[in-house]
Design a protein around this motif. Structure first.
Motif, PDB file in Angstrom:
ATOM      1  N   GLU A  62       0.712  -1.142   0.020  1.00 52.81           N
ATOM      2  CA  GLU A  62       0.071   0.109  -0.079  1.00 52.81           C
ATOM      3  C   GLU A  62       0.991   1.302   0.037  1.00 52.81           C
ATOM      4  O   GLU A  62       2.057   1.272   0.205  1.00 52.81           O
ATOM      5  CB  GLU A  62      -0.888  -0.014   1.343  1.00 52.81           C
ATOM      6  CG  GLU A  62      -1.826  -1.046   1.374  1.00 52.81           C
ATOM      7  CD  GLU A  62      -2.577  -1.097   2.419  1.00 52.81           C
ATOM      8  OE1 GLU A  62      -2.706  -0.123   3.366  1.00 52.81           O
ATOM      9  OE2 GLU A  62      -3.545  -2.009   2.693  1.00 52.81           O
ATOM     10  N   THR A  63       0.473   2.333  -0.098  1.00 49.59           N
ATOM     11  CA  THR A  63       1.039   3.615  -0.200  1.00 49.59           C
ATOM     12  C   THR A  63       1.457   3.824   1.416  1.00 49.59           C
ATOM     13  O   THR A  63       0.723   3.424   2.044  1.00 49.59           O
ATOM     14  CB  THR A  63      -0.032   4.958  -0.687  1.00 49.59           C
ATOM     15  OG1 THR A  63      -0.633   4.640  -1.860  1.00 49.59           O
ATOM     16  CG2 THR A  63       0.678   6.094  -0.482  1.00 49.59           C
ATOM     17  N   PRO A  64       2.854   4.178   1.543  1.00 48.43           N
ATOM     18  CA  PRO A  64       3.116   4.466   2.797  1.00 48.43           C
ATOM     19  C   PRO A  64       2.294   5.324   3.633  1.00 48.43           C
ATOM     20  O   PRO A  64       1.635   6.322   3.230  1.00 48.43           O
ATOM     21  CB  PRO A  64       4.584   5.212   2.505  1.00 48.43           C
ATOM     22  CG  PRO A  64       4.931   4.874   1.242  1.00 48.43           C
ATOM     23  CD  PRO A  64       3.722   4.654   0.438  1.00 48.43           C
ATOM     24  N   VAL A  65       1.951   4.813   4.916  1.00 48.54           N
ATOM     25  CA  VAL A  65       1.281   5.742   5.805  1.00 48.54           C
ATOM     26  C   VAL A  65       2.114   6.271   6.902  1.00 48.54           C
ATOM     27  O   VAL A  65       3.233   5.805   7.162  1.00 48.54           O
ATOM     28  CB  VAL A  65       0.021   4.704   6.434  1.00 48.54           C
ATOM     29  CG1 VAL A  65      -0.554   4.330   5.545  1.00 48.54           C
ATOM     30  CG2 VAL A  65       1.076   3.625   7.173  1.00 48.54           C
ATOM     31  N   ALA A  66       1.664   7.222   7.330  1.00 46.97           N
ATOM     32  CA  ALA A  66       2.473   8.032   8.542  1.00 46.97           C
ATOM     33  C   ALA A  66       2.281   7.441   9.706  1.00 46.97           C
ATOM     34  O   ALA A  66       1.320   6.754   9.842  1.00 46.97           O
ATOM     35  CB  ALA A  66       1.992   9.453   8.573  1.00 46.97           C
ATOM     36  N   LEU A  67       3.277   7.454  10.451  1.00 42.60           N
ATOM     37  CA  LEU A  67       3.658   6.624  11.936  1.00 42.60           C
ATOM     38  C   LEU A  67       2.209   6.923  12.725  1.00 42.60           C
ATOM     39  O   LEU A  67       1.838   5.878  13.206  1.00 42.60           O
ATOM     40  CB  LEU A  67       4.761   7.003  12.669  1.00 42.60           C
ATOM     41  CG  LEU A  67       5.368   6.115  13.793  1.00 42.60           C
ATOM     42  CD1 LEU A  67       5.350   4.652  13.213  1.00 42.60           C
ATOM     43  CD2 LEU A  67       6.490   6.758  14.205  1.00 42.60           C
ATOM     44  N   ASP A  68       1.744   7.860  12.727  1.00 34.96           N
ATOM     45  CA  ASP A  68       0.634   8.339  13.657  1.00 34.96           C
ATOM     46  C   ASP A  68      -0.646   7.739  13.085  1.00 34.96           C
ATOM     47  O   ASP A  68      -1.878   7.761  13.504  1.00 34.96           O
ATOM     48  CB  ASP A  68       0.489   9.805  14.115  1.00 34.96           C
ATOM     49  CG  ASP A  68       0.389  10.823  12.745  1.00 34.96           C
ATOM     50  OD1 ASP A  68       0.410  10.127  11.761  1.00 34.96           O
ATOM     51  OD2 ASP A  68       0.204  11.836  13.024  1.00 34.96           O
ATOM     52  N   ARG A  69      -0.683   7.032  11.944  1.00 34.76           N
ATOM     53  CA  ARG A  69      -1.818   6.337  11.213  1.00 34.76           C
ATOM     54  C   ARG A  69      -1.664   4.884  11.464  1.00 34.76           C
ATOM     55  O   ARG A  69      -2.447   4.214  11.009  1.00 34.76           O
ATOM     56  CB  ARG A  69      -1.876   6.680   9.829  1.00 34.76           C
ATOM     57  CG  ARG A  69      -2.300   8.108   9.585  1.00 34.76           C
ATOM     58  CD  ARG A  69      -3.884   8.148   9.251  1.00 34.76           C
ATOM     59  NE  ARG A  69      -4.327   9.565   9.311  1.00 34.76           N
ATOM     60  CZ  ARG A  69      -4.528  10.178   8.191  1.00 34.76           C
ATOM     61  NH1 ARG A  69      -5.026   9.493   7.087  1.00 34.76           N
ATOM     62  NH2 ARG A  69      -5.027  11.274   8.264  1.00 34.76           N
TER      63      ARG A  69
END
Length: 95
Positions: A62-69
């Motif tokens: 998947e598209t990279p997600v932010a750590l806070d997600r």
């Protein structure tokens, strides 16, 4: 997703037994190798490069997600709602 005469390396154990088209594999001269293990010092860096930098990596991650997600992603993972890999970008922040 493999070229004629190409090679596939199946790493790990899929959730469901895969359907394999042996007829096509034989006529296209596809080689299938398998492994249950990897050597992190050797394999992990190359695997991450493939996921991040190659066209095939984008098919499976998947598209990279932010750590806070991360929480939402882990919930989907635990519920079996993730196809492929989840990539996490620790430098990205949601504003």
């Amino acid at each position: 997703m493999v070229a004629d005469g190409g090679r596939i390396l199946a790493v790990g154990i899929p959730k469901e037994p895969p359907a394999l088209d042996f007829h096509s594999m034989i006529f296209r001269e596809i080689t299938l190798d398998t492994t249950l293990a990897h050597v992190c010092d050797t394999d992990l860096s190359a695997a991450l490069d493939i996921l991040n930098d190659s066209p095939i990596g984008h098919e499976f991650a998947e598209t990279p997600v932010a750590l806070d997600r991360l929480g939402g992603c882990l919930d989907r993972l635990a519920d079996g709602r993730v196809e492929g890999k989840i990539r996490i970008d620790p430098s990205a922040r949601v504003h």
